[in-house]
Structure formats: structure tokens, C-alpha cells
Motif scaffolding. Structure first.
Motif, short mmCIF file in Angstrom:
data_model
loop_
_atom_site.label_atom_id
_atom_site.label_comp_id
_atom_site.label_asym_id
_atom_site.label_seq_id
_atom_site.Cartn_x
_atom_site.Cartn_y
_atom_site.Cartn_z
N ASP A 17 0.83 -1.20 0.00
CA ASP A 17 0.00 0.00 0.00
C ASP A 17 0.86 1.26 0.00
OD1 ASP A 17 -2.26 -1.53 0.07
OD2 ASP A 17 -2.62 -1.27 2.22
N HIS A 18 0.34 2.30 -0.66
CA HIS A 18 0.95 3.64 -0.67
C HIS A 18 2.21 3.73 -1.52
CE1 HIS A 18 -1.74 3.82 2.73
NE2 HIS A 18 -0.96 3.05 3.46
N VAL A 19 2.49 2.72 -2.34
CA VAL A 19 3.68 2.71 -3.20
C VAL A 19 3.22 2.60 -4.66
CG1 VAL A 19 5.69 1.37 -3.90
CG2 VAL A 19 5.20 1.71 -1.47
N GLY A 20 3.82 3.39 -5.53
CA GLY A 20 3.54 3.30 -6.95
C GLY A 20 4.83 3.26 -7.74
N CYS A 21 4.85 2.49 -8.83
CA CYS A 21 6.04 2.32 -9.67
C CYS A 21 5.63 2.48 -11.13
CB CYS A 21 6.68 0.96 -9.44
SG CYS A 21 6.98 0.55 -7.71
N ARG A 22 5.23 3.67 -11.50
CA ARG A 22 4.64 3.91 -12.82
C ARG A 22 5.70 4.32 -13.82
NH1 ARG A 22 -0.05 7.67 -10.09
NH2 ARG A 22 -0.52 6.21 -8.42
N GLY A 23 5.32 4.18 -15.10
CA GLY A 23 6.22 4.56 -16.18
C GLY A 23 6.06 6.02 -16.54
N GLU A 24 6.52 6.37 -17.74
CA GLU A 24 6.50 7.77 -18.16
C GLU A 24 5.09 8.30 -18.22
OE1 GLU A 24 7.01 8.30 -22.60
OE2 GLU A 24 7.74 6.26 -22.37
N ARG A 25 4.97 9.62 -18.03
CA ARG A 25 3.66 10.26 -18.05
C ARG A 25 3.17 10.37 -19.49
NH1 ARG A 25 4.32 15.46 -14.25
NH2 ARG A 25 2.07 15.58 -14.54
N VAL A 26 1.90 10.03 -19.69
CA VAL A 26 1.33 10.10 -21.03
C VAL A 26 0.29 11.21 -21.14
CG1 VAL A 26 1.78 7.71 -21.61
CG2 VAL A 26 -0.32 8.26 -20.40
N THR A 27 -0.24 11.70 -20.02
CA THR A 27 -1.06 12.90 -19.98
C THR A 27 -0.70 13.62 -18.70
OG1 THR A 27 -2.91 11.96 -18.73
CG2 THR A 27 -2.95 11.66 -21.11
N TYR A 28 -1.42 14.68 -18.40
CA TYR A 28 -1.10 15.44 -17.19
C TYR A 28 -1.29 14.61 -15.93
CZ TYR A 28 -1.10 19.05 -13.63
OH TYR A 28 -0.81 19.79 -12.52
N THR A 29 -2.26 13.72 -15.93
CA THR A 29 -2.59 13.00 -14.70
C THR A 29 -2.31 11.51 -14.75
OG1 THR A 29 -4.87 12.75 -15.44
CG2 THR A 29 -4.38 14.65 -14.07
N LYS A 30 -1.89 10.98 -15.89
CA LYS A 30 -1.74 9.53 -15.99
C LYS A 30 -0.33 9.14 -16.37
CE LYS A 30 -6.57 8.76 -17.31
NZ LYS A 30 -7.47 8.20 -18.35
N GLU A 31 0.07 7.97 -15.91
CA GLU A 31 1.36 7.40 -16.28
C GLU A 31 1.15 6.01 -16.82
OE1 GLU A 31 1.79 10.23 -12.91
OE2 GLU A 31 0.72 8.33 -13.04
N LYS A 32 2.13 5.54 -17.58
CA LYS A 32 2.06 4.16 -18.06
C LYS A 32 2.22 3.22 -16.87
CE LYS A 32 3.79 4.98 -22.74
NZ LYS A 32 4.87 4.67 -23.72
N VAL A 33 1.45 2.16 -16.88
CA VAL A 33 1.51 1.17 -15.81
C VAL A 33 1.61 -0.21 -16.46
CG1 VAL A 33 0.30 0.17 -13.84
CG2 VAL A 33 0.09 2.62 -14.31
N PRO A 34 2.53 -1.05 -16.02
CA PRO A 34 3.53 -0.79 -14.99
C PRO A 34 4.74 -0.05 -15.54
CG PRO A 34 3.78 -3.01 -15.80
CD PRO A 34 2.58 -2.43 -16.52
N GLY A 35 5.60 0.35 -14.63
CA GLY A 35 6.83 1.01 -15.01
C GLY A 35 7.98 0.03 -15.12
N ASP A 36 9.19 0.50 -14.81
CA ASP A 36 10.37 -0.35 -14.99
C ASP A 36 10.91 -0.90 -13.69
OD1 ASP A 36 11.45 1.86 -13.78
OD2 ASP A 36 12.91 2.30 -15.36
#
Length: 311
Positions: free
Chosen positions: A93-112
Motif C-alpha cells: 500500500d501507498h507505493v507506486g512504480c509507474r512509467g512515463e507520463r502520457v497525460t497530465y494526470t496519468k502514467e504508463k503502468v507498470p513502469g520499470d
């Protein structure tokens, strides 16, 4: 002799199997990339242990209750301990590992496999702001610990720790002291939120150098002094600026060229002067219990004429 699959007019069983294998490999590639990098796992585990070793840590223990292994096998890859997982938020919980941002509020999931979001909110976590313990996570773009029971002052080293940081949210805690000028050194910062603490002093003039900042939330503290003229250099179409519930003084003319989406200056009895039009028509505009619309002392002394009764 071995079997050879020749290309027939219609797809053969062999062709279908090869296509299925290719699709499986293609799908497995990105999933494997989300496996939490070993150094990230080591850092976040050390952070967990440090928080649980704090003299008062009851709410830290609750917040980090899921930070154990093995993690959910359905969303884990590369091993049995994958805090990053495959979703917007990790297996911890409370951890995110997202990829590059594709819009102002969203990132690619999952990241690296790099931990870049810490979002421990409304958990009443105790003690000082854990910047030193989280500093090794140099890929952070979000440092959000609002709704806690954090005490002490705001650390000054965010820029040194996080060269890509976008959001700092320390709101709704029990922080004291003044605003560090060094916050302005975070060149990528878009959101800085410190409302509802017990902070004091003035807004540093350096904050006018934050060219990318979009949200500034100072409400419900004990801030004093005037709005620095340097804020004229901030983005003219800022989303939010909240000043309400402090003891600011003087006019808001530094913001005359701004056109904000949300603005609030209520409960600042010593703020005065004409209201810039870009603030007056902002969503949530509130000037209750302030002197906005009335002359500042120096303006009255120089012959301000109130024409409101004649218009």
C-alpha cells in the motif's frame, strides 16, 4: 525425423501455437519490467524498518501493514517479493512504480521497477517528515504524506534528493517553523501543499522562481507578511492558490496578470486593495473577513476615493 510445418492456405495448428507463443512472450516482456529493482526493494525495506523503529510508531505500523513478502502472486513478477506489482498502486500500500507520463494526470503502468510514488495519506503517521529515510528513492515524483500527525519543521533537502519531483504534499499535519526557501530549487515542482499546519513566517521571495508550479496551498496556518512581488513570475494560469486562514497583509497586485482556476483569500483581515480580475472570477473566490476591495493604509493616505456609493 522431425516434423516440419509448411505454410498452408489456412493456419495450421503449428502456426496457431507459434502465434500464441509470440503473444505470450510479448505480454511477458512488459510485465517482467515491473519487477521491483533490487536496489529499490532494499531501500524501501530499510525505510519500513526505520519507521517501525521510531519511538512512537503505532500508526506507521498500521500504514505499512501490507509491506511484507511474499506479495500477491497474481500481480508479482520476477520473484516472490514485488512491492511494485502490476497496477497503478503496488502490492505494498501507498507505493507506486509507474512509467512515463502520457497525460497530465496519468502514467504508463507498470513502469520499470523504480518506485516513484509515495502516497501515505490520512494515516496519522507520527514523527518528523521522513525525507532523510526516503531520500535514496531518487526517482520519486510524488512525496505525499498529508493527513498525518507529523511534527517538526519542513526539511530543506527535497531538491537534492529528488531531481524529478512533481508534488510535495505535507498538508493536514502538525508541522511548525517556516517555509524553506530551498523548495524553490525543485525545478520540476508543480504542486506544493502545506495547508492546515502550524507554520509561520512569510512566503519566501524565491517561490516566485518556480516556473512550473501550478498549485500553491498555504491555507490555515500562521503565515504573515505581504505576498512577495516575485509571485508575478509564476504561471499566469495557475490552478490553485489558497491563502485563506492566515494573517497576510498588503495588496495582491503582484498577481494582477494571473488568471487562476481556484483562489481563496478569506480570513486575512489585513489583506487589502483592489481585487485583480483574474482572481475575482476564479472558482471558489472568497474574500470574507479580509480588506479586499478596500484601500490599503498607504492608498487611503494618498487620497483613495471610494466611489462605490455613487456607482
Amino acid at each position: 525425423m522431425g516434423m516440419v510445418c509448411l505454410p498452408p492456405a489456412m493456419p495450421s495448428r503449428c502456426t496457431v501455437l507459434l502465434l500464441a507463443l509470440a503473444c505470450a512472450c510479448a505480454c511477458w516482456g512488459p510485465r517482467a519490467a515491473a519487477y521491483t529493482k533490487p536496489d529499490q526493494l532494499q531501500i524501501i525495506t530499510a525505510f519500513r524498518d526505520a519507521m517501525l523503529a521510531r519511538p512512537v510508531h503505532t500508526n506507521w505500523a498500521k500504514a505499512l501493514a501490507t509491506w511484507t513478502c511474499p506479495t500477491n502472486p497474481a500481480t508479482s513478477v520476477g520473484g516472490t517479493c514485488d512491492p511494485c506489482g502490476q497496477l497503478v498502486w503496488g502490492n505494498w500500500d501507498h507505493v507506486g512504480c509507474r512509467g512515463e507520463r502520457v497525460t497530465y494526470t496519468k502514467e504508463k503502468v507498470p513502469g520499470d521497477g523504480t518506485i516513484n510514488h509515495i502516497h501515505i495519506t490520512d494515516m496519522l503517521i507520527e514523527g518528523p517528515v521522513p525525507l532523510a529515510e526516503l531520500c535514496p528513492l531518487t526517482g520519486l515524483v510524488e512525496f505525499d504524506v498529508d493527513g498525518g500527525d507529523l511534527t517538526g519543521t519542513i526539511p530543506s533537502g527535497f531538491a537534492a534528493c529528488y531531481p524529478q519531483l512533481v508534488e510535495i504534499d505535507l498538508s493536514y499535519n502538525r508541522l511548525t517553523g517556516t517555509l524553506p526557501p530551498e523548495i524553490a530549487d525543485v525545478k520540476t515542482l508543480e504542486q506544493f501543499k502545506v495547508e492546515d499546519n502550524s507554520l509561520s513566517g512569510t512566503i519566501p521571495a524565491e517561490y516566485g522562481n518556480m516556473a512550473t508550479v501550478n498549485w500553491l496551498r498555504f491555507a490555515d496556518n500562521n503565515f504573515t507578511g505581504s505576498i512577495p512581488a516575485s509571485l508575478a513570475n509564476t504561471a499566469q494560469h495557475m490552478s490553485q492558490l489558497t491563502l485563506d486562514g492566515n494573517d497576510f497583509e498588503g495588496d495582491l497586485y503582484a498577481l494582477s496578470d494571473h488568471s487562476m482556476i481556484n483562489f481563496n483569500a478569506a480570513n486575512n483581515p489585513r489583506i487589502c486593495g483592489m481585487v485583480p480580475v483574474g482572481l475575482r472570477f476564479a472558482h471558489g473566490f472568497n474574500y470574507a473577513n479580509s480588506g479586499l476591495g478596500l484601500p490599503c493604509p498607504e492608498e487611503a493616505a494618498n487620497g483613495w476615493v471610494d466611489l462605490s456609493e455613487t456607482l
